[in-house]
Design an enzyme around this catalytic site. Structure first.
Site, PDB file in Angstrom:
ATOM      1  N   GLY A   1     104.935  86.296  70.154  1.00 18.00           N
ATOM      2  CA  GLY A   1     105.802  85.314  69.471  1.00 18.00           C
ATOM      3  C   GLY A   1     106.653  85.964  68.399  1.00 18.00           C
TER       4      GLY A   1
ATOM      5  N   GLY B   1     107.325  87.122  65.265  1.00 20.15           N
ATOM      6  CA  GLY B   1     106.578  87.436  64.047  1.00 20.15           C
ATOM      7  C   GLY B   1     107.472  87.663  62.849  1.00 20.15           C
ATOM      8  N   ARG B   2     108.730  87.930  63.120  1.00 25.16           N
ATOM      9  CA  ARG B   2     109.656  88.126  61.998  1.00 25.16           C
ATOM     10  C   ARG B   2     111.041  87.599  62.343  1.00 25.16           C
ATOM     11  NH1 ARG B   2     111.491  94.407  61.695  1.00 25.16           N
ATOM     12  NH2 ARG B   2     111.308  94.934  63.875  1.00 25.16           N
TER      13      ARG B   2
ATOM     14  N   ARG C   1     121.268  87.577  64.891  1.00 25.29           N
ATOM     15  CA  ARG C   1     121.485  88.042  66.263  1.00 25.29           C
ATOM     16  C   ARG C   1     122.052  86.923  67.123  1.00 25.29           C
ATOM     17  NH1 ARG C   1     116.775  91.471  68.925  1.00 25.29           N
ATOM     18  NH2 ARG C   1     115.553  89.595  69.169  1.00 25.29           N
TER      19      ARG C   1
ATOM     20  N   ASP D   1     107.939  91.565  76.855  1.00 30.10           N
ATOM     21  CA  ASP D   1     108.474  90.658  75.824  1.00 30.10           C
ATOM     22  C   ASP D   1     109.852  91.125  75.361  1.00 30.10           C
ATOM     23  OD1 ASP D   1     106.516  92.682  74.884  1.00 30.10           O
ATOM     24  OD2 ASP D   1     107.354  92.210  72.935  1.00 30.10           O
ATOM     25  N   ASN D   2     110.268  92.289  75.800  1.00 24.02           N
ATOM     26  CA  ASN D   2     111.604  92.771  75.455  1.00 24.02           C
ATOM     27  C   ASN D   2     112.538  92.752  76.649  1.00 24.02           C
ATOM     28  OD1 ASN D   2     110.817  93.203  72.814  1.00 24.02           O
ATOM     29  ND2 ASN D   2     110.321  95.352  73.130  1.00 24.02           N
TER      30      ASN D   2
END
Ligand code: AMP
Ligand code: MG
Length: 499
Positions: A95, A97-98, A181, A257-258
């Protein structure tokens, strides 16, 4: 503390479908307040495309908005949940996280984009992380992302970077920053894996329906929409890999996840461009076994798609055996599409612009072997090849130690070129349009980031960014950026992620 809302001068037309349609796929949150925001970077061209008129706000207001102190009306910040295979091992819950998704904007062409913060503070998914980001890595994301954009490679982009004036603690104390982003979406292979691993097939279906409608509405009318969608996404990834490979781009952390379902390059952590050609090149400090080395990237993309396929099986057929058979049939198309795209791009880079001949592949392979054995700069070798057609072989020859081997190859290449019906001048132009003169060279990127981070001097960053906007255009003013790194630099070069 609740963030102030922004001056009504900034009108962003948010339309937050993810938040509305997928209530179980995130948690709401707010960015941490920022003590002393200062605008380091703002992408005015991108802003205009998104309907943001930069002229309506001064730098201080932009900094307040894009650090999260003054959220624009309509923003609904959430941390998205996802899982992921990291270096092959499954983490059931990662998830944001930042990061925080602020919402979705529709650009002038009607294309929908996510707007999100990175480095805006802790969320329920932060685990042991501080939720923060540092100036250097965020400006790095700007440089690399904008370079990719200018090279024509699908990518997420940076809209703004704001220094927080607050320290971030890593192996040393660094100045903090928040990046905004812009992405087609932040839906990843790992988003599907999260729900599939929990056995929540209905949620996987909901996510698939949403993502399909958002990115690939054309497949909705197919007889087997999910299967067709899987084919489309697979093709898109294969094409992206061909682009990375033919530009010498090394992502460095191709965890599931990327990997974006929209097919954009996402998550600029430890990525870097190759200098001297070697297929085993790896820069990431944490990639000790070279899982994400240059040569492995297409294979890893296929591996990631296979993990994605596993989450989609219940949608591909009612019985598992048929679903697996169908998924495998699509996955088998990946190498075919990749090979075709790769060869076509490589032939284009060598100026073989007419229909392919059977020997073209060996011409490409032998060229790459030459580059590898003689450790020749990947970017410059292609770029300088075109000059040979103008009767200027010297700049190319200078890159090679064993010139006899190169000369032998050049004879074959010229014979092949002589059979071309396209005039030499057109071939030179075609080569220069696909072989960049400039890439973000690691030593230049680091120099620009060090100046920005350690001396608050943004001039080198701005100059490098301006140069990278025109990668195909030779420009004497930026000649220093075209040179490879000094001897030994690349061999020692290591990149870091999560910083
Ligand atoms: P990345 O390596 O950036 O793809 O991040 C992998 C995971 O670690 C994601 O879930 C991130 O949100 C999380 N993460 C990375 N850095 C931090 C940080 N400083 N604080 C909290 N979470 C982080
Ligand atoms: Mg990531």
């Amino acid at each position: 503390m609740t963030p102030d809302t922004v001056p009504s001068r900034l009108t962003l037309r948010f339309d937050n479908t993810y938040v509305r349609q997928l209530p179980d796929f995130y948690v709401t949150g707010l960015p941490d307040p920022v003590a002393a925001p200062r605008l380091l970077y703002f992408n005015t061209t991108l802003a205009r495309c998104l309907g943001i008129d930069p002229a309506t706000l001064d730098d201080a207001s932009l900094a307040a908005v894009f650090c999260g102190n003054a959220l624009p009306p309509g923003a609904e910040p959430v941390a998205q949940v996802y899982a992921g295979h990291q270096f092959g091992h499954f983490s059931p819950r990662l998830g944001d996280g930042r990061a925080l998704l602020l919402g979705e904007l529709i650009d002038r062409e009607g294309q929908r984009y996510d707007l999100s913060f990175k480095g805006s503070g802790r969320t329920p998914y932060s685990r042991n992380g501080d939720g923060k980001a540092a100036v250097g890595p965020m400006l790095r994301e700007v440089l690399l992302g904008e370079a990719m954009q200018a090279l024509g490679i699908p990518t997420t982009r940076a809209l703004a970077v704001v220094a927080t004036g607050q320290p971030v603690y890593r192996d040393r104390v660094l100045p903090g920053a928040i990046l905004t982003r812009v992405a087609a979406s932040h839906i990843r292979v790992g988003t599907f894996e999260y729900f599939a691993a929990r056995g929540e097939a209905d949620q996987v279906k909901r996510l698939a329906d949403y993502t399909m409608a958002r990115h690939d509405p054309a497949v909705l009318t197919a007889t087997q929409p999910y299967l067709e969608w899987f084919r489309v996404v697979t093709r898109r990834q294969a094409r992206l890999m061909a682009q990375w490979m033919t530009h010498g781009f090394i992502h460095g952390v191709m965890n599931t996840d990327n990997m974006s379902i929209a097919g954009e390059t996402i998550d600029y952590g430890p990525c870097a461009f190759m200098e001297a050609y070697h297929p085993d090149t790896v820069f990431s400090s944490i990639d000790e076994r070279g899982r994400y080395a240059y040569r492995n990237q297409p294979r890893i993309a296929l591996w990631n798609l296979s993990r994605w396929a596993e989450t989609l099986l219940p949608l591909l057929a009612t019985d598992r055996a048929t679903a697996i058979e169908r998924a495998t049939g699509v996955l088998d198309t990946f190498p075919v599409v990749y090979e075709q795209d790769w060869l076509a791009a490589m032939c284009g880079k060598l100026g073989l612009v007419d229909a392919t001949e059977p020997d073209d592949r060996s011409l490409v392979e032998d060229w790459l072997t030459l580059l590898e054995t003689q450790q020749v700069d990947f970017t410059l070798a292609f770029r300088r090849l075109a000059a040979v057609l103008r009767g200027q072989p010297q700049p190319l020859l200078e890159l090679f130690q064993d010139q006899a081997a190169l000369q032998a190859w050049l004879v074959r290449w010229q014979e092949r070129g002589n059979r071309s019906t396209t005039p030499a001048q057109r071939r030179i132009e075609a080569m220069n349009a696909v072989n960049p003169w400039l890439i973000p060279r690691n030593h230049q990127v680091e120099a620009a980031l060090t100046a920005a981070s350690e001396a608050a001097d943004l001039e080198p960053f701005r100059r490098l960014l301006a140069a990278l906007a025109q990668p195909y255009q030779e420009n004497a003013m930026y000649a220093d950026y075209a040179d490879p790194a000094p001897d030994g630099y690349t061999a020692r070069y290591r990149t870091f992620c999560g910083t």
